[in-house]
Design a protein around this motif. Structure first.
Motif, PDB file in Angstrom:
ATOM      1  N   SER A   9     -20.676  44.321  15.434  1.00 53.43           N
ATOM      2  CA  SER A   9     -19.466  43.748  14.854  1.00 53.43           C
ATOM      3  C   SER A   9     -19.781  42.397  14.240  1.00 53.43           C
ATOM      4  O   SER A   9     -20.836  41.809  14.488  1.00 53.43           O
ATOM      5  N   LYS A  10     -18.816  41.883  13.470  1.00 49.05           N
ATOM      6  CA  LYS A  10     -18.959  40.536  12.920  1.00 49.05           C
ATOM      7  C   LYS A  10     -19.011  39.500  14.039  1.00 49.05           C
ATOM      8  O   LYS A  10     -19.758  38.524  13.965  1.00 49.05           O
ATOM      9  N   GLU A  11     -18.236  39.720  15.097  1.00 49.50           N
ATOM     10  CA  GLU A  11     -18.237  38.767  16.209  1.00 49.50           C
ATOM     11  C   GLU A  11     -19.605  38.716  16.885  1.00 49.50           C
ATOM     12  O   GLU A  11     -20.097  37.635  17.226  1.00 49.50           O
ATOM     13  N   GLN A  12     -20.224  39.880  17.072  1.00 52.93           N
ATOM     14  CA  GLN A  12     -21.552  39.884  17.685  1.00 52.93           C
ATOM     15  C   GLN A  12     -22.544  39.129  16.820  1.00 52.93           C
ATOM     16  O   GLN A  12     -23.374  38.358  17.330  1.00 52.93           O
ATOM     17  N   LEU A  13     -22.473  39.322  15.511  1.00 57.40           N
ATOM     18  CA  LEU A  13     -23.342  38.560  14.611  1.00 57.40           C
ATOM     19  C   LEU A  13     -23.001  37.076  14.671  1.00 57.40           C
ATOM     20  O   LEU A  13     -23.904  36.223  14.673  1.00 57.40           O
ATOM     21  N   GLY A  14     -21.704  36.746  14.738  1.00 53.85           N
ATOM     22  CA  GLY A  14     -21.314  35.345  14.809  1.00 53.85           C
ATOM     23  C   GLY A  14     -21.916  34.649  16.015  1.00 53.85           C
ATOM     24  O   GLY A  14     -22.430  33.530  15.909  1.00 53.85           O
ATOM     25  N   ILE A  15     -21.895  35.307  17.154  1.00 54.05           N
ATOM     26  CA  ILE A  15     -22.475  34.733  18.366  1.00 54.05           C
ATOM     27  C   ILE A  15     -23.982  34.579  18.215  1.00 54.05           C
ATOM     28  O   ILE A  15     -24.561  33.542  18.560  1.00 54.05           O
ATOM     29  N   ALA A  16     -24.639  35.613  17.681  1.00 58.52           N
ATOM     30  CA  ALA A  16     -26.091  35.541  17.475  1.00 58.52           C
ATOM     31  C   ALA A  16     -26.455  34.440  16.486  1.00 58.52           C
ATOM     32  O   ALA A  16     -27.459  33.737  16.658  1.00 58.52           O
ATOM     33  N   ALA A  17     -25.634  34.256  15.456  1.00 57.41           N
ATOM     34  CA  ALA A  17     -25.902  33.206  14.467  1.00 57.41           C
ATOM     35  C   ALA A  17     -25.752  31.825  15.094  1.00 57.41           C
ATOM     36  O   ALA A  17     -26.526  30.911  14.792  1.00 57.41           O
ATOM     37  N   ILE A  18     -24.779  31.670  15.975  1.00 55.66           N
ATOM     38  CA  ILE A  18     -24.591  30.393  16.672  1.00 55.66           C
ATOM     39  C   ILE A  18     -25.804  30.101  17.555  1.00 55.66           C
ATOM     40  O   ILE A  18     -26.317  28.978  17.573  1.00 55.66           O
ATOM     41  N   GLU A  19     -26.269  31.106  18.279  1.00 53.37           N
ATOM     42  CA  GLU A  19     -27.445  30.910  19.134  1.00 53.37           C
ATOM     43  C   GLU A  19     -28.674  30.579  18.297  1.00 53.37           C
ATOM     44  O   GLU A  19     -29.469  29.697  18.648  1.00 53.37           O
ATOM     45  N   ASN A  20     -28.830  31.270  17.174  1.00 57.95           N
ATOM     46  CA  ASN A  20     -29.954  31.011  16.280  1.00 57.95           C
ATOM     47  C   ASN A  20     -29.855  29.610  15.672  1.00 57.95           C
ATOM     48  O   ASN A  20     -30.871  28.920  15.519  1.00 57.95           O
ATOM     49  N   PHE A  21     -28.649  29.182  15.348  1.00 56.08           N
ATOM     50  CA  PHE A  21     -28.428  27.843  14.803  1.00 56.08           C
ATOM     51  C   PHE A  21     -28.853  26.787  15.822  1.00 56.08           C
ATOM     52  O   PHE A  21     -29.468  25.772  15.468  1.00 56.08           O
ATOM     53  N   GLY A  22     -28.535  27.029  17.085  1.00 62.13           N
ATOM     54  CA  GLY A  22     -28.939  26.098  18.132  1.00 62.13           C
ATOM     55  C   GLY A  22     -30.443  25.997  18.264  1.00 62.13           C
ATOM     56  O   GLY A  22     -30.997  24.905  18.450  1.00 62.13           O
ATOM     57  N   GLU A  23     -31.123  27.131  18.164  1.00 63.72           N
ATOM     58  CA  GLU A  23     -32.590  27.133  18.234  1.00 63.72           C
ATOM     59  C   GLU A  23     -33.193  26.390  17.044  1.00 63.72           C
ATOM     60  O   GLU A  23     -34.151  25.628  17.196  1.00 63.72           O
ATOM     61  N   MET A  50     -23.433  23.295  21.699  1.00 63.57           N
ATOM     62  CA  MET A  50     -23.197  21.871  21.494  1.00 63.57           C
ATOM     63  C   MET A  50     -23.510  21.068  22.750  1.00 63.57           C
ATOM     64  O   MET A  50     -24.046  19.959  22.682  1.00 63.57           O
ATOM     65  N   SER A  51     -23.180  21.628  23.907  1.00 59.45           N
ATOM     66  CA  SER A  51     -23.464  20.931  25.161  1.00 59.45           C
ATOM     67  C   SER A  51     -24.963  20.855  25.429  1.00 59.45           C
ATOM     68  O   SER A  51     -25.444  19.873  26.016  1.00 59.45           O
ATOM     69  N   ALA A  52     -25.703  21.861  25.007  1.00 65.00           N
ATOM     70  CA  ALA A  52     -27.162  21.821  25.153  1.00 65.00           C
ATOM     71  C   ALA A  52     -27.746  20.684  24.314  1.00 65.00           C
ATOM     72  O   ALA A  52     -28.690  20.007  24.735  1.00 65.00           O
ATOM     73  N   HIS A  53     -27.176  20.467  23.139  1.00 59.67           N
ATOM     74  CA  HIS A  53     -27.646  19.367  22.291  1.00 59.67           C
ATOM     75  C   HIS A  53     -27.305  18.017  22.926  1.00 59.67           C
ATOM     76  O   HIS A  53     -28.111  17.090  22.900  1.00 59.67           O
ATOM     77  N   VAL A  54     -26.123  17.920  23.523  1.00 56.87           N
ATOM     78  CA  VAL A  54     -25.752  16.701  24.241  1.00 56.87           C
ATOM     79  C   VAL A  54     -26.744  16.434  25.374  1.00 56.87           C
ATOM     80  O   VAL A  54     -27.168  15.291  25.596  1.00 56.87           O
ATOM     81  N   ALA A  55     -27.138  17.479  26.079  1.00 60.25           N
ATOM     82  CA  ALA A  55     -28.081  17.327  27.190  1.00 60.25           C
ATOM     83  C   ALA A  55     -29.420  16.784  26.715  1.00 60.25           C
ATOM     84  O   ALA A  55     -30.081  16.015  27.428  1.00 60.25           O
ATOM     85  N   GLU A  56     -29.829  17.170  25.506  1.00 63.80           N
ATOM     86  CA  GLU A  56     -31.070  16.630  24.950  1.00 63.80           C
ATOM     87  C   GLU A  56     -30.939  15.125  24.712  1.00 63.80           C
ATOM     88  O   GLU A  56     -31.847  14.345  25.017  1.00 63.80           O
ATOM     89  N   LEU A  57     -29.817  14.700  24.163  1.00 63.60           N
ATOM     90  CA  LEU A  57     -29.580  13.281  23.931  1.00 63.60           C
ATOM     91  C   LEU A  57     -29.456  12.509  25.241  1.00 63.60           C
ATOM     92  O   LEU A  57     -29.849  11.344  25.333  1.00 63.60           O
ATOM     93  N   GLU A  58     -28.911  13.163  26.234  1.00 61.34           N
ATOM     94  CA  GLU A  58     -28.607  12.504  27.501  1.00 61.34           C
ATOM     95  C   GLU A  58     -29.845  11.887  28.145  1.00 61.34           C
ATOM     96  O   GLU A  58     -29.763  10.830  28.776  1.00 61.34           O
ATOM     97  N   ARG A  59     -30.988  12.520  27.951  1.00 63.10           N
ATOM     98  CA  ARG A  59     -32.217  11.990  28.555  1.00 63.10           C
ATOM     99  C   ARG A  59     -32.548  10.604  28.001  1.00 63.10           C
ATOM    100  O   ARG A  59     -32.882   9.689  28.755  1.00 63.10           O
ATOM    101  N   ASP A  60     -32.480  10.450  26.674  1.00 59.22           N
ATOM    102  CA  ASP A  60     -32.756   9.144  26.084  1.00 59.22           C
ATOM    103  C   ASP A  60     -31.669   8.131  26.418  1.00 59.22           C
ATOM    104  O   ASP A  60     -31.952   6.942  26.631  1.00 59.22           O
ATOM    105  N   ILE A  61     -30.424   8.587  26.461  1.00 59.11           N
ATOM    106  CA  ILE A  61     -29.329   7.667  26.800  1.00 59.11           C
ATOM    107  C   ILE A  61     -29.507   7.143  28.218  1.00 59.11           C
ATOM    108  O   ILE A  61     -29.370   5.939  28.481  1.00 59.11           O
ATOM    109  N   GLU A  62     -29.827   8.023  29.143  1.00 58.15           N
ATOM    110  CA  GLU A  62     -30.012   7.606  30.533  1.00 58.15           C
ATOM    111  C   GLU A  62     -31.208   6.674  30.668  1.00 58.15           C
ATOM    112  O   GLU A  62     -31.144   5.667  31.405  1.00 58.15           O
ATOM    113  N   ALA A  63     -32.302   6.982  29.962  1.00 55.05           N
ATOM    114  CA  ALA A  63     -33.479   6.104  30.023  1.00 55.05           C
ATOM    115  C   ALA A  63     -33.167   4.728  29.459  1.00 55.05           C
ATOM    116  O   ALA A  63     -33.587   3.700  30.009  1.00 55.05           O
TER     117      ALA A  63
END
Length: 201
Positions: free
Chosen positions: A51-65, A130-143
């Motif tokens: 479905s389009k929704e399944q592709l939408g989810i896969a595209a979001i995951e791919n965008f994150g990668e 989006m939260s995974a990207h925040v977690a990446e930033l969080e390491r530098d912010i905490e340091a």
């Protein structure tokens, strides 16, 4: 050969979904739009996605990668000071605000604004990405906090989400204004604000 062809077709569909949805929105984008942009048949589409929704989810995951690769190899990541890395991240985001608007806005932000109440699986995928990207930033912010503001009452996590809130808002105004000027000013203010959080000598 068939395996390679199948992988190539899947990649074309993911990239087409990424670009068309950022330009038209999820609801307005049709399977035909995606197939046309990808240069594949509808039969090929449904061979890879139910479905389009399944592709939408896969595209979001791919965008994150894809985003993780871009930001993980950006020049600012080599800076020794975590605060310099954080401010360099903001500069890097500002430098990306050029060209076609759809090419620099966020697929996750675009999608979740539109379908958060109607497509819970897409909403969850956007939140996770989006939260995974925040977690990446969080390491530098905490340091940086440990170095320059150890007694500050705020958390690195809250600052990470604040940064992303400014960015997503900046993307909205880039669309509304049909240009990046207001977004760039917002990132300038974001950088000024971040410098006030840390007492770097």
């Amino acid at each position: 050969m068939k395996l390679r062809d199948g992988t190539a077709t899947r990649i074309k569909l993911l990239e087409a979904a990424r670009d068309v949805i950022r330009m038209k929105g999820y609801t307005a984008t049709t399977v035909d739009d995606i197939c046309s942009a990808a240069g594949v048949t509808k039969g090929s589409f449904f061979h890879h996605f139910a479905s389009k929704e399944q592709l939408g989810i896969a595209a979001i995951e791919n965008f994150g990668e894809m985003a993780a690769e871009i930001f993980g190899s950006a020049p600012y990541t080599a800076l020794p000071d975590p605060l310099d890395r954080l401010l360099g991240y903001v500069d890097f985001r500002a430098a990306m605000l050029e060209g076609d608007i759809a090419s620099y806005t966020c697929l996750m932000g675009t999608s979740v604004q539109e379908v958060y109440a109607t497509h819970p699986d897409i909403r969850a995928a956007c939140d996770q990405g989006m939260s995974a990207h925040v977690a990446e930033l969080e390491r530098d912010i905490e340091a940086a906090k440990q170095l320059y503001a150890p007694d500050a009452p705020w958390t690195a996590r809250s600052v990470g989400y604040f940064i992303q809130s400014v960015l997503q808002g900046a993307f909205i105004f880039a669309k509304a204004k049909q240009g990046p000027e207001t977004a760039l000013e917002s990132l300038d203010h974001l950088k000024r604000y971040l410098t006030t959080l840390f007492k770097k000598p």
